[in-house]
Design a protein around this motif. Structure first.
Motif, short mmCIF file in Angstrom:
data_model
loop_
_atom_site.label_atom_id
_atom_site.label_comp_id
_atom_site.label_asym_id
_atom_site.label_seq_id
_atom_site.Cartn_x
_atom_site.Cartn_y
_atom_site.Cartn_z
N ASP A 45 18.16 28.40 -62.73
CA ASP A 45 19.19 27.14 -63.47
C ASP A 45 20.45 27.31 -62.73
OD1 ASP A 45 17.17 26.49 -64.94
OD2 ASP A 45 17.52 27.70 -66.52
N ARG A 46 20.70 28.31 -61.83
CA ARG A 46 21.97 28.51 -61.27
C ARG A 46 22.38 27.30 -60.42
NH1 ARG A 46 24.66 32.28 -64.28
NH2 ARG A 46 23.46 33.96 -64.34
N VAL A 47 21.43 26.63 -59.88
CA VAL A 47 21.37 25.57 -58.87
C VAL A 47 21.00 24.29 -59.59
CG1 VAL A 47 21.01 24.40 -56.57
CG2 VAL A 47 22.00 26.62 -56.90
N ALA A 48 21.29 23.20 -59.74
CA ALA A 48 20.38 22.05 -60.33
C ALA A 48 20.79 20.80 -59.36
CB ALA A 48 21.16 21.69 -61.79
N HIS A 49 19.59 20.16 -59.14
CA HIS A 49 19.59 18.90 -58.38
C HIS A 49 20.01 17.62 -59.10
CE1 HIS A 49 17.41 19.88 -54.25
NE2 HIS A 49 17.52 20.86 -55.12
N VAL A 50 21.02 16.81 -58.69
CA VAL A 50 21.39 15.73 -59.28
C VAL A 50 21.40 14.46 -58.64
CG1 VAL A 50 23.44 15.05 -60.60
CG2 VAL A 50 23.27 17.28 -60.68
N GLU A 51 21.10 13.52 -59.06
CA GLU A 51 21.01 12.11 -58.46
C GLU A 51 22.73 11.71 -58.25
OE1 GLU A 51 18.68 10.54 -56.94
OE2 GLU A 51 17.33 11.84 -57.51
N ALA A 52 22.83 10.96 -57.04
CA ALA A 52 24.19 10.70 -56.73
C ALA A 52 25.00 9.66 -57.92
CB ALA A 52 24.31 10.00 -55.29
N ASN A 53 23.83 8.98 -58.67
CA ASN A 53 24.50 7.96 -59.53
C ASN A 53 24.56 8.68 -61.00
OD1 ASN A 53 21.87 8.24 -59.97
ND2 ASN A 53 21.43 6.23 -60.11
N ALA A 54 24.13 9.82 -60.92
CA ALA A 54 24.41 10.77 -62.54
C ALA A 54 26.00 10.55 -62.78
CB ALA A 54 24.01 12.09 -62.19
N SER A 55 26.04 10.50 -64.11
CA SER A 55 27.40 10.24 -64.65
C SER A 55 28.17 11.81 -64.92
CB SER A 55 27.15 9.78 -66.25
OG SER A 55 26.75 10.93 -67.10
N LEU A 56 29.51 11.44 -64.90
CA LEU A 56 30.48 12.55 -65.03
C LEU A 56 29.82 13.45 -66.07
CD1 LEU A 56 32.82 13.95 -64.47
CD2 LEU A 56 34.21 12.51 -65.65
N LEU A 57 29.46 12.85 -67.26
CA LEU A 57 29.14 13.78 -68.50
C LEU A 57 27.85 14.40 -68.35
CD1 LEU A 57 29.86 11.52 -71.64
CD2 LEU A 57 30.92 13.88 -71.18
N GLU A 58 26.86 13.91 -67.44
CA GLU A 58 25.68 14.42 -67.29
C GLU A 58 25.87 15.72 -66.29
OE1 GLU A 58 22.18 11.51 -66.78
OE2 GLU A 58 23.78 10.92 -65.59
N ALA A 59 26.95 15.57 -65.37
CA ALA A 59 27.24 16.76 -64.60
C ALA A 59 28.06 17.87 -65.38
CB ALA A 59 28.43 16.27 -63.47
N GLY B 132 24.67 26.13 -67.48
CA GLY B 132 24.46 27.54 -66.60
C GLY B 132 24.28 27.22 -65.16
N ALA B 133 24.39 25.92 -64.78
CA ALA B 133 24.55 25.76 -63.35
C ALA B 133 25.68 25.97 -62.65
CB ALA B 133 24.07 24.42 -63.16
N GLN B 134 25.72 26.96 -61.68
CA GLN B 134 26.99 27.20 -60.86
C GLN B 134 27.49 26.18 -59.87
OE1 GLN B 134 26.62 30.92 -58.59
NE2 GLN B 134 27.04 32.13 -60.58
N ALA B 135 26.42 25.21 -59.52
CA ALA B 135 26.53 24.29 -58.41
C ALA B 135 25.57 23.23 -58.62
CB ALA B 135 26.62 24.75 -57.04
N LEU B 136 25.87 21.95 -58.40
CA LEU B 136 24.87 20.93 -58.34
C LEU B 136 24.83 20.40 -56.89
CD1 LEU B 136 26.85 18.92 -61.48
CD2 LEU B 136 24.95 20.76 -61.39
N VAL B 137 23.47 20.32 -56.63
CA VAL B 137 23.28 19.57 -55.33
C VAL B 137 23.17 18.36 -55.54
CG1 VAL B 137 21.73 20.14 -53.53
CG2 VAL B 137 22.22 21.83 -55.00
N VAL B 138 23.85 17.65 -54.55
CA VAL B 138 24.08 15.95 -54.73
C VAL B 138 23.78 15.54 -53.67
CG1 VAL B 138 25.57 13.99 -55.31
CG2 VAL B 138 26.10 16.37 -56.57
#
Length: 414
Positions: free
Chosen positions: A117-131, A138-144
């Motif tokens: 869970d240290r890295v999580a994939h996120v869609e580019a249209n995800a909201s600020l709150l989702e990020a 626990g995600a250190q970084a999101l992959v966008v």
């Protein structure tokens, strides 16, 4: 105005960010080390697919991307984000100090965090709150994913890398620092929250990672690993528990891999001086060399010298192809033992380094003041000291995001 802030998508926070440098899971620790030496941001991503790799011998030209259009989205997945701290902690283990060449041949998976869970994939249209929620989980970084047209072709050719998906998407990192920086730019909308003290907000954490000034640096290795995972730092305290300085993953990330030898033989106090901005003092370099000989561990430095010579040609081809004068003519092209940060990386000069003096605030400091402090020093935390100088704890980006996340949810419901 609040509605405008909440309408922002993750893609808005990623504008101008470079694509991630990536290597496949079949890589070795040595491969990761070579990639880290050329990384602009000091990080490299590890992917589960074979179509993504860092290759200094076979650069990807702009037109080659079209061949990958048929690649299916989601075929590749990022398994982790690595930096020099991961390599240093791994090499600091006794078995690896005794046989560094074998350690460098180990699969890169030994560097990956046990938690997926240290890295999580996120869609580019995800909201600020989702990020924010993913960071708090626990995600250190999101992959966008970023649009191919937004990536700099010059940057890509200069660094000669292949994206995880050569077709429709490239990726960038989104971190807690990026989110805090974004919120700071909209701080007026969040009033009065930013003006409140960190004490009144209850975001000071008293439980911190601490080591004694005179303790062996090797005894701090587990604390360094944990602070790296939690994006905090290790406090170095005197016998009375007063804060003297810190051993920060942010500082270690700007050092080279031979710091592992210093961790093995120095005290925590000496290690602070060794990794400090400006490189290790000559007297400490001599101390490390002498103590390694006493323990029959000179092989560590000898094997790294041979490894650096053999891998130097790969890095040289990368620098020779660069149109960036600073990148190609950096004095760090020549690597030598004891050079610390100033002999480490082709991209060292592109990244900020700082001293091991702890960045501190007081309980009555306002939230916005602490945010500015942390961002100015490129750290994810600030130590908290009472008026009498006693150690009170630490405030982190994660604790700040908890407060901001709750505040934004209330704005969304208003």
């Amino acid at each position: 105005m609040a509605v405008g802030l909440l309408s922002h998508k993750v893609s808005d926070l990623c504008l101008g960010k470079p694509p991630v440098l990536s290597i496949p899971l079949v890589s070795t620790v040595g491969d990761a080390l070579i990639a880290l030496r050329t990384s602009q941001d000091g990080c490299v991503s590890v992917w589960s697919c074979c179509c993504c790799f860092f290759d200094t011998a076979h650069p990807v030209e702009e037109e080659e991307e079209e061949e990958g259009e048929e690649n299916k989205e989601g075929a590749c997945r990022c398994l982790g984000k690595l930096c020099m701290v991961d390599v240093i902690c791994y090499l600091s283990e006794e078995k690896n100090l005794l046989s560094p060449s074998a350690a460098l041949r180990a699969p890169v998976s030994v560097l990956l965090p046990k938690s997926p869970d240290r890295v999580a994939h996120v869609e580019a249209n995800a909201s600020l709150l989702e990020a924010i929620d993913l960071i708090l989980k626990g995600a250190q970084a999101l992959v966008v994913p970023i649009q191919r047209g937004r990536a700099s072709g010059t940057w890509k050719k200069q660094h000669q890398w292949q994206s995880p998906e050569k077709g429709r998407h490239q990726f960038c990192w989104l971190t807690s620092e990026d989110i805090i920086r974004f919120l700071l730019n909209s701080i007026g909308i969040l009033y009065p929250l930013p003006a409140l003290s960190i004490d009144s907000l209850g975001i000071i954490t008293a439980e911190t990672l601490m080591v004694g000034y005179h303790s062996p640096a090797s005894s701090a290795l587990d604390a360094i690993r944990l602070s790296h995972a939690n994006q905090t730092s290790v406090a170095v305290v005197d016998s009375d528990g007063n804060l003297i300085g810190e051993i920060s993953p942010h500082t270690l990330a700007c050092c080279d891999e031979t710091v592992a030898a210093a961790i093995a033989v120095l005290s925590c106090g000496d290690l602070m001086a060794y990794i400090d901005c400006g490189g290790p003092p000559d007297d400490l370099v001599k101390v490390v060399e002498a103590r390694l000989k006493e323990r029959n561990m000179e092989r560590f430095l000898e094997e790294f010298s041979m490894y650096n010579e053999s891998s130097n040609s790969s890095s040289s081809s990368l620098a020779a192809s660069s149109s960036d004068e600073e990148f190609s003519t950096s004095p760090s092209r020549t690597r030598s033992w004891g050079g610390g940060k100033y002999s480490k990386s082709l991209s060292y000069t592109a990244r900020m380094v700082r001293r091991s003096e702890a960045i501190v605030c007081q309980p009555r400091s306002s939230l916005v003041a602490v945010m500015i402090q942390a961002i100015a020093h490129r750290v994810n935390y600030v130590w908290v000291i009472e008026d009498d100088g006693s150690f009170a704890g630490i405030v982190t980006f994660s604790s700040m995001l908890e407060v901001f996340g709750e505040h934004l949810r209330q704005l969304a419901m208003a």
